[in-house]
Design an enzyme around this catalytic site. Sequence first.
Site, PDB file in Angstrom:
ATOM      1  CD  GLN A  65       1.177  -4.852   4.264  1.00 26.23           C
ATOM      2  OE1 GLN A  65       0.314  -5.737   4.315  1.00 26.23           O
ATOM      3  NE2 GLN A  65       0.851  -3.559   4.186  1.00 26.23           N
TER       4      GLN A  65
ATOM      5  CB  CYS B 198       1.232   4.797   2.969  1.00 30.82           C
ATOM      6  SG  CYS B 198       0.495   3.939   4.344  1.00 30.82           S
TER       7      CYS B 198
ATOM      8  CG  HIS C 241      -4.429  -0.357  10.693  1.00 29.96           C
ATOM      9  ND1 HIS C 241      -4.712  -0.055   9.386  1.00 29.96           N
ATOM     10  CD2 HIS C 241      -3.176   0.073  10.912  1.00 29.96           C
ATOM     11  CE1 HIS C 241      -3.666   0.547   8.839  1.00 29.96           C
ATOM     12  NE2 HIS C 241      -2.715   0.641   9.749  1.00 29.96           N
TER      13      HIS C 241
END
Lengths: 405, 373
Positions: B175, B316, B197
Site C-alpha cells: 500500500q 480481500c 495493480h
Amino acid sequence: MNDELILLKCGEISLKGLNRRRFESILLSNLRHRLRRVGSFSCQILQSTVTVSCLEQDPPEALLLGAPSLMDRAYDECLRVFGFVSAVRARGCPKELPLICELAAEYLREPLSRARTFKVESKRADKSFPYPSPQISAEVGAFVLSRFPHLKVDVHNPDFTVHVEVRDHLAFVHGDADPAAGGLPVSSSGRGTLMLSGGIDSPVAGYLMARRGLRVDAVHFHSFPYTGERARQKVEELARLVGRYAGDVDFFVVPFTHVQEVLRDTCSPEYFTILTRRFMVRITEAIALSRESGCLITGESLGQVASQTLEGLLATNCVAQRLPILRPLIGMDKEDIVAISRKIGTFETSIEPYEDCCALFSPKHPKTKPKLPELEREEAKLDVEGLVREAVEGAQLTLLRYGRD
Amino acid sequence: MHYLDNAATTRPSEAAVAALTRVATVCYGNPSSLHALGFEAEHELREARRSVAKALGTQPERIVFTGSGTEASNLALFGLADRRRGSKLITTDAEHPAVLETLRAVAQRGGFTLHLLSTAGGAPSLDEAAALIDDDTALVAMMLVNNETGAIFPVREVGALVQKTRARFHVDAVQAFGKLPFAPEGLLCHSLAVSAHKIGGVKGVGALWLAKGVSPSPVIYGGGQERGLRSGTEPMPAIAAFGAAAGEYAARYAAAGIPALREAAVKGLLELGCVINQPPVACPSILNFSVPGLRAEPMLHLLSQRGVYLSSGSACSSHKKGASHVLVAMGLPEPLLRGALRVSFGPDNTMQDVQALLGGISACQTTLAREDV
C-alpha cells in the site's frame, strides 16, 4: 463400447394401477428432456424397466484421456431423475446361452479379474426361454470359472455378482445396480411453489418435494440494499442446484424492502418477524395461484427458530387461504437436513457467507407465541392487499432451464 | 462512476495498457529464447526491472518479479524463516492476510512460535517491539502502510531493533509503494514486497526487493528464472505494464492533490456526524470512517447503486464474515465496527468524487434502517 445400455428400474410408479401409463409417460418425457442435453439417446419402457441406448458416436472431446463418454454422462444424469429406484449399465445379446456366457466373460472382464469370489444371479422374464434361472446361473458360472480360473464361487458373500436377465427381446448381462434417485417423476404430482432463502433448509425442502413428483417454482425475497446482488446470485445458484434433480425451475425474485420498511415504521417490533413471514406467505400464494401451482413449500422445521413454533406456524398457515403449505422438514433435526444438503450438493453454496442485513429489522426478542388477534390488530394499520400486490407485480422471473447454462 | 477503492486495485494506466499490448502482440517471445524475439523480450524484462527498481530507489538486480504481492511475501517469509536464527516469528495483529496467514503456516510447518504486536490505537508500539525482538527471533514482518486504516507503521525503527539481532526483517510495502517516499535500504529491512495493480499496473505480477546478500530458498522450482528464486516463464505483458506504471505512478499520485481530497472528505463526513477512524500517522490515500447507527454492507450496496465504489474493511477480507481484524485490533467499539467504510484515493480522483461520496453517505443516513442502540 457403443452397444452398452443403461437399465433403469421404475420405483413405486409400477404400483400405480390404472394411472401407470400417465406416470410412465411423464417419467419418459423427463428422462428424454434431460438426456437431450447430453446427446441423442433412445429410451424405451418395458415391464417397468427403461432401456437407454446411445444413438450417436462419442464426440472427439470424449475421446480425450479421462474424459467422460456420452454413456458416462447419461448415466450420471439418470441417477438424478426421480422415479427410478435403481440404475445399472449393461450389455445385451440374442437369447442364446452360449452367447450370454461369452458376453458375461467379455463385458465383465475387468470386475471379474479384480474379484476373488463371485456368483451369478439370473432372472427369466421370458418364460418361453428353455432354461430355468438356476440352470442359467450354473451354466454362466461354469463358463466364467473356465475363463477366470482364479475365481471361487461364493453364493453368500461374493466380491462380485454377475446378473443375467432374459427379457422379451434380448438377454442382458450386468454387475450390481446402483441406487437411483427414487421418488415420483417431476410434474406427476403437479406444481409447487418453494420459498427459497439462501440457507441450508429451503433447497433441501425443494429437493424433497420434487422427489414426490412436484415441479418446483422458487420464490426468493430480496431486500436490497440490506441484501446485495451477490446474495441474490447465491440463491439463484441454489435454485439451479435444486434443478439438478428437479429439472427446470422458474425462479422469482420479489422486491421485499418496502414491506419490511413499512412493518418497521408501523408495527410493534416484537411482531416484526412473524408479520414478515405472513407477508411472504401471502405473496408466495399469490404467485403460486397465478402459475396454477397447487401448494407452497417451506423449509420450516418445528422449533428451529422463533417463527417456527406451533403458534408461529399457525400464524403463517392461516394467511394461505387457498393452498396447503407443505413442510417436508418439519420433523427433521438440523443434522438430518445438513446430511441431505451435502448429498444433493447445495451445502457448500448455502454456507457462503453473504451478510444478510435483514437482521437489522429483527427485534432482539421476537414473539415466540404470537396471538392471532394481536397480529391482526397490527396488520389493521397496514394496506396488506396493496403491499402484497406491489410485491407480486415487482417480482422478476428467471427461467432456469436445466442443463442449458 | 466514482471509483474510491484504489487500495483494492487501481485502473491500469494508459501507458501500462500500451506496454501490455505491445509485449502481448509484438514482442511476445520468451525472454529465455536465443533468437531475436527472445532478445526483444529479454530487453523488455530488463527495462521493466530497471523502472520498478528506480521507483523503489534501488538497483535492478535487487528485484525479483513474482506473481503477486502476496506471492512476494510468501517467498520472503517461507524462504527466510530459518530455525537456526531463532524460534520466534514476530509481526503485528493488523497485518494483511498475505503476511499474517503465511506466517501462521510458516510457524506451523517450521516449529516456530508466532508473536503478534498489538496495534491498539492504530499502530504497534516500539516498546513492545523492543521487548519482544531478541536473539531468539528468526523473522520479523511488518507492513509500511496498513491497507484498512492507512496507518504508517514505524518500520524503520523496528528495522533498527532487528539489526541488533540475527533475525531477518520483511516489509509489506504494497500500500505504500508510489504513495510514500521510501527506499528499502532506508527501512533497514532484508526484503520488501510490492504489487503492480495497486499502482496502475495489471493483476498478475508483484515484486520482491531483496537486500544484498539475502537469498531466500525458493517456493517455486523449475526453469530457474529470476535468479532461480521464482521459476516459471515470466508473465511478460503484465511485467511490461508494471514497468510502465512504476515509471509514472508517483508523479500521477502527487499531481492528483490527494491530501486536499482527503481533507474535504473528512470535513464533509464530520459534518454528517461520521466518526473518522484515524490512526496516529496516516497515509492520505486511505481514509477509514464509521457512520454511527448504520451497517457497512447495505451502505455499500446503496452507494454502488449510485455509482460510488468503496469498501468495508479490505476487499480481500470482505468475503470473510465478521468485523475487520484491523479495526478490532485498533480498539474500535462494536457499533462503529459494523458501520466502518474505507475510501481509498488514487490519481484519477477529483473533488467530484468526494461530493458523490458525501451525497451517497447522506442518502444512506436518510433511507437506511438504523441499528437499535
